[in-house]
Design a protein around this motif. Structure first.
Motif, PDB file in Angstrom:
ATOM      1  N   ALA A   5      34.088  26.152  39.938  1.00  0.00           N
ATOM      2  CA  ALA A   5      35.238  26.940  40.375  1.00  0.00           C
ATOM      3  C   ALA A   5      34.940  27.814  41.590  1.00  0.00           C
ATOM      4  O   ALA A   5      35.636  27.725  42.608  1.00  0.00           O
ATOM      5  CB  ALA A   5      35.765  27.785  39.210  1.00  0.00           C
ATOM      6  N   PRO A   6      33.945  28.681  41.542  1.00  0.00           N
ATOM      7  CA  PRO A   6      33.726  29.545  42.712  1.00  0.00           C
ATOM      8  C   PRO A   6      33.344  28.775  43.963  1.00  0.00           C
ATOM      9  O   PRO A   6      33.748  29.164  45.070  1.00  0.00           O
ATOM     10  CB  PRO A   6      32.598  30.478  42.250  1.00  0.00           C
ATOM     11  CG  PRO A   6      31.922  29.767  41.136  1.00  0.00           C
ATOM     12  CD  PRO A   6      33.008  29.001  40.451  1.00  0.00           C
ATOM     13  N   ALA A   7      32.606  27.697  43.830  1.00  0.00           N
ATOM     14  CA  ALA A   7      32.210  26.931  45.009  1.00  0.00           C
ATOM     15  C   ALA A   7      33.418  26.321  45.707  1.00  0.00           C
ATOM     16  O   ALA A   7      33.503  26.328  46.945  1.00  0.00           O
ATOM     17  CB  ALA A   7      31.209  25.845  44.612  1.00  0.00           C
ATOM     18  N   LEU A   8      34.367  25.797  44.945  1.00  0.00           N
ATOM     19  CA  LEU A   8      35.551  25.207  45.566  1.00  0.00           C
ATOM     20  C   LEU A   8      36.463  26.286  46.152  1.00  0.00           C
ATOM     21  O   LEU A   8      37.048  26.100  47.225  1.00  0.00           O
ATOM     22  CB  LEU A   8      36.314  24.341  44.567  1.00  0.00           C
ATOM     23  CG  LEU A   8      37.512  23.581  45.143  1.00  0.00           C
ATOM     24  CD1 LEU A   8      37.117  22.716  46.331  1.00  0.00           C
ATOM     25  CD2 LEU A   8      38.177  22.731  44.062  1.00  0.00           C
ATOM     26  N   VAL A   9      36.586  27.421  45.474  1.00  0.00           N
ATOM     27  CA  VAL A   9      37.393  28.518  46.013  1.00  0.00           C
ATOM     28  C   VAL A   9      36.826  28.960  47.363  1.00  0.00           C
ATOM     29  O   VAL A   9      37.566  29.139  48.338  1.00  0.00           O
ATOM     30  CB  VAL A   9      37.451  29.695  45.025  1.00  0.00           C
ATOM     31  CG1 VAL A   9      38.050  30.935  45.693  1.00  0.00           C
ATOM     32  CG2 VAL A   9      38.275  29.321  43.800  1.00  0.00           C
ATOM     33  N   ARG A  10      35.522  29.138  47.415  1.00  0.00           N
ATOM     34  CA  ARG A  10      34.909  29.538  48.687  1.00  0.00           C
ATOM     35  C   ARG A  10      35.200  28.509  49.769  1.00  0.00           C
ATOM     36  O   ARG A  10      35.556  28.863  50.912  1.00  0.00           O
ATOM     37  CB  ARG A  10      33.397  29.704  48.530  1.00  0.00           C
ATOM     38  CG  ARG A  10      32.698  30.071  49.848  1.00  0.00           C
ATOM     39  CD  ARG A  10      31.202  30.194  49.706  1.00  0.00           C
ATOM     40  NE  ARG A  10      30.562  28.954  49.316  1.00  0.00           N
ATOM     41  CZ  ARG A  10      29.243  28.745  49.338  1.00  0.00           C
ATOM     42  NH1 ARG A  10      28.428  29.720  49.728  1.00  0.00           N
ATOM     43  NH2 ARG A  10      28.726  27.591  48.962  1.00  0.00           N
ATOM     44  N   ARG A  11      35.074  27.230  49.458  1.00  0.00           N
ATOM     45  CA  ARG A  11      35.312  26.178  50.444  1.00  0.00           C
ATOM     46  C   ARG A  11      36.754  26.208  50.949  1.00  0.00           C
ATOM     47  O   ARG A  11      36.998  26.148  52.152  1.00  0.00           O
ATOM     48  CB  ARG A  11      35.002  24.804  49.838  1.00  0.00           C
ATOM     49  CG  ARG A  11      35.390  23.648  50.756  1.00  0.00           C
ATOM     50  CD  ARG A  11      35.273  22.315  50.041  1.00  0.00           C
ATOM     51  NE  ARG A  11      33.891  21.884  49.912  1.00  0.00           N
ATOM     52  CZ  ARG A  11      33.523  20.746  49.321  1.00  0.00           C
ATOM     53  NH1 ARG A  11      34.442  19.956  48.775  1.00  0.00           N
ATOM     54  NH2 ARG A  11      32.253  20.409  49.260  1.00  0.00           N
ATOM     55  N   VAL A  12      37.707  26.317  50.028  1.00  0.00           N
ATOM     56  CA  VAL A  12      39.121  26.289  50.421  1.00  0.00           C
ATOM     57  C   VAL A  12      39.475  27.505  51.267  1.00  0.00           C
ATOM     58  O   VAL A  12      40.144  27.397  52.300  1.00  0.00           O
ATOM     59  CB  VAL A  12      40.022  26.198  49.173  1.00  0.00           C
ATOM     60  CG1 VAL A  12      41.487  26.412  49.543  1.00  0.00           C
ATOM     61  CG2 VAL A  12      39.837  24.839  48.494  1.00  0.00           C
ATOM     62  N   VAL A  13      39.032  28.672  50.844  1.00  0.00           N
ATOM     63  CA  VAL A  13      39.354  29.889  51.594  1.00  0.00           C
ATOM     64  C   VAL A  13      38.695  29.864  52.961  1.00  0.00           C
ATOM     65  O   VAL A  13      39.307  30.193  53.982  1.00  0.00           O
ATOM     66  CB  VAL A  13      38.934  31.145  50.801  1.00  0.00           C
ATOM     67  CG1 VAL A  13      39.134  32.405  51.644  1.00  0.00           C
ATOM     68  CG2 VAL A  13      39.726  31.248  49.507  1.00  0.00           C
ATOM     69  N   ALA A  14      37.430  29.458  53.025  1.00  0.00           N
ATOM     70  CA  ALA A  14      36.700  29.461  54.287  1.00  0.00           C
ATOM     71  C   ALA A  14      37.280  28.473  55.290  1.00  0.00           C
ATOM     72  O   ALA A  14      37.179  28.684  56.507  1.00  0.00           O
ATOM     73  CB  ALA A  14      35.226  29.158  54.031  1.00  0.00           C
ATOM     74  N   ARG A  15      37.893  27.394  54.812  1.00  0.00           N
ATOM     75  CA  ARG A  15      38.435  26.376  55.711  1.00  0.00           C
ATOM     76  C   ARG A  15      39.793  26.738  56.290  1.00  0.00           C
ATOM     77  O   ARG A  15      40.236  26.111  57.254  1.00  0.00           O
ATOM     78  CB  ARG A  15      38.541  25.032  54.973  1.00  0.00           C
ATOM     79  CG  ARG A  15      37.200  24.328  54.805  1.00  0.00           C
ATOM     80  CD  ARG A  15      37.390  23.000  54.100  1.00  0.00           C
ATOM     81  NE  ARG A  15      36.144  22.255  54.040  1.00  0.00           N
ATOM     82  CZ  ARG A  15      35.997  21.077  53.420  1.00  0.00           C
ATOM     83  NH1 ARG A  15      37.053  20.530  52.817  1.00  0.00           N
ATOM     84  NH2 ARG A  15      34.829  20.470  53.401  1.00  0.00           N
TER      85      ARG A  15
ATOM     86  N   ARG B 279      36.369  36.870  47.535  1.00  0.00           N
ATOM     87  CA  ARG B 279      35.867  38.042  48.251  1.00  0.00           C
ATOM     88  C   ARG B 279      34.720  37.641  49.181  1.00  0.00           C
ATOM     89  O   ARG B 279      34.665  38.063  50.349  1.00  0.00           O
ATOM     90  CB  ARG B 279      35.395  39.075  47.233  1.00  0.00           C
ATOM     91  CG  ARG B 279      34.832  40.339  47.834  1.00  0.00           C
ATOM     92  CD  ARG B 279      35.909  41.235  48.382  1.00  0.00           C
ATOM     93  NE  ARG B 279      36.577  41.969  47.338  1.00  0.00           N
ATOM     94  CZ  ARG B 279      37.830  42.406  47.423  1.00  0.00           C
ATOM     95  NH1 ARG B 279      38.545  42.152  48.502  1.00  0.00           N
ATOM     96  NH2 ARG B 279      38.383  43.086  46.439  1.00  0.00           N
ATOM     97  N   ASP B 280      33.822  36.803  48.684  1.00  0.00           N
ATOM     98  CA  ASP B 280      32.672  36.366  49.480  1.00  0.00           C
ATOM     99  C   ASP B 280      33.104  35.561  50.697  1.00  0.00           C
ATOM    100  O   ASP B 280      32.430  35.582  51.738  1.00  0.00           O
ATOM    101  CB  ASP B 280      31.736  35.539  48.596  1.00  0.00           C
ATOM    102  CG  ASP B 280      30.435  35.155  49.280  1.00  0.00           C
ATOM    103  OD1 ASP B 280      29.764  36.058  49.817  1.00  0.00           O
ATOM    104  OD2 ASP B 280      30.108  33.959  49.290  1.00  0.00           O
ATOM    105  N   ALA B 281      34.230  34.842  50.575  1.00  0.00           N
ATOM    106  CA  ALA B 281      34.741  34.029  51.680  1.00  0.00           C
ATOM    107  C   ALA B 281      35.632  34.834  52.619  1.00  0.00           C
ATOM    108  O   ALA B 281      36.283  34.270  53.493  1.00  0.00           O
ATOM    109  CB  ALA B 281      35.513  32.830  51.133  1.00  0.00           C
TER     110      ALA B 281
END
Length: 349
Positions: free
Chosen positions: A173-183, A209-211
């Motif tokens: 979950a967090p890895a995909l959230v970071r990817r989507v937000v960062a893109r 938040r991290d992204a």
């Protein structure tokens, strides 16, 4: 010793031609092919949607829940809840490694499997006697089989096993959230997480938040969950709403986000019926990420069509390269996450 299929099709008992996840039954024979790994099982982690369904179906009767889990494993050769279609994952010690296994594991390593129990051949030999049926985590003895294309991660030395298992259970979950937000490149991104006080939800908040999301909104079911997140720094705002009530949910989300839907809506609620609310809570051109195994994907697709909603919908499949290390990093960096997880899974046995 023969070479098995790297995707495990040689372990399928029925129906012929199916892959392990779709199979009715798997062969959990402990003899391994030369590209397989056998794990000595120590603890199962039932996914939240599956455990909630079992708990509800049996009115919280722990003995009945334990009996049904045992019956499912015995009947199917894997832990694959026939109602929710979901399973969970496990931790254990590597017992045997085939000479052609590509997983890089060694006998004696303590690992967490990062593939679903719905496709993992599993045999239990202790009757789950140490489990009272009243938690998602299940002390167990038995064995499980990993294939050439399975995934496993060594357990970290700095975390109690039950906490590491809980984090790794939802690490996709967090890895995909970071990817989507960062893109996203179209201005400041707002993120709403439904089910934000749970395991995958709280890690998704941390990932957003991290992204560098412009605003992170936590949506929780009651004031108790809101209090758990208050002061954690994981969210900019907290909304109490029923994720299964589409119109009130969308109204509260848009009010909290200055009159528009979220650019990214993350669904981590472990009950069915959240699809339409998530869609209505998302801005035109936004993205909905469904992580809950309680999601009805036909309902989501047809609902978006019926609502004329121009949103991208993603299925969180649980795997993003580097997902385990990233989730553990977030967990170590934020002590509030540890408190939330302990509230969920308790202190170590």
């Amino acid at each position: 010793m023969s070479t098995g299929s790297p995707v495990g099709s040689h372990r399928v008992v029925s129906p012929a031609g199916a892959l392990p996840q779709a199979a009715d039954r798997l062969d959990s024979d402990p003899d391994i092919a030369d590209d397989e790994v056998r794990i000595s099982v120590e603890r199962l982690n039932l996914d939240a949607a599956s455990y909630r369904q079992l708990h509800t179906a049996h009115g919280g009767d722990g003995e009945a829940i334990r009996a049904e889990v045992l019956a499912i494993i015995d009947r199917r050769g894997k832990m694959h809840n026939p109602v929710t279609g979901s399973g969970g994952m496990l931790i254990g010690t590597v017992d045997a490694v085939g000479p052609r296994s590509p997983l890089g594991l060694k006998a004696g390593q303590k690992v967490a499997t990062l593939v679903s129990l719905t496709l993992t051949p599993l045999h239990i030999d202790d009757g789950l006697a140490r489990w009272d049926g009243n938690s998602e985590q299940v002390p167990a003895s038995g064995h499980a089989i990993l294939f050439g294309r399975s995934i496993a991660a060594p357990l970290p030395d700095d975390l109690p096993e039950h906490l590491a298992l809980a984090v790794l259970d939802v690490c996709g979950a967090p890895a995909l959230v970071r990817r989507v937000v960062a893109r996203r490149t179209h201005g400041a991104t707002t993120v709403a997480v439904l089910g934000a006080a749970g395991k995958s939800g709280s890690l998704s908040l941390a990932a957003a938040r991290d992204a560098h999301a412009a605003k992170v909104l936590a949506v929780v079911r009651d004031e108790n969950e809101a209090a758990q997140l208050l002061g954690s720094g994981l969210a900019d705002d907290i909304v109490v709403a029923d994720a299964t009530a589409p119109l009130p949910l969308a109204r509260k989300v848009t009010e909290a986000l200055d009159g528009r839907g979220a650019d990214v809506t993350v669904v981590c609620v472990d009950v069915p019926g959240c699809e339409h609310g998530a869609i209505l809570s998302t801005a035109t051109g936004g993205t909905v990420i469904f992580f809950s195994m309680a999601t009805s994907f036909p309902t989501a697709a047809l609902g978006a069509e019926g609502l004329a909603a121009d949103v991208e919908m993603l299925i969180g499949n649980g795997y993003v390269p580097g997902h385990a290390d990233y989730a553990l990093h977030l967990f170590r960096e934020n002590p509030h996450l540890r408190d939330l997880f302990i509230d969920r899974v308790g202190t170590e046995d």
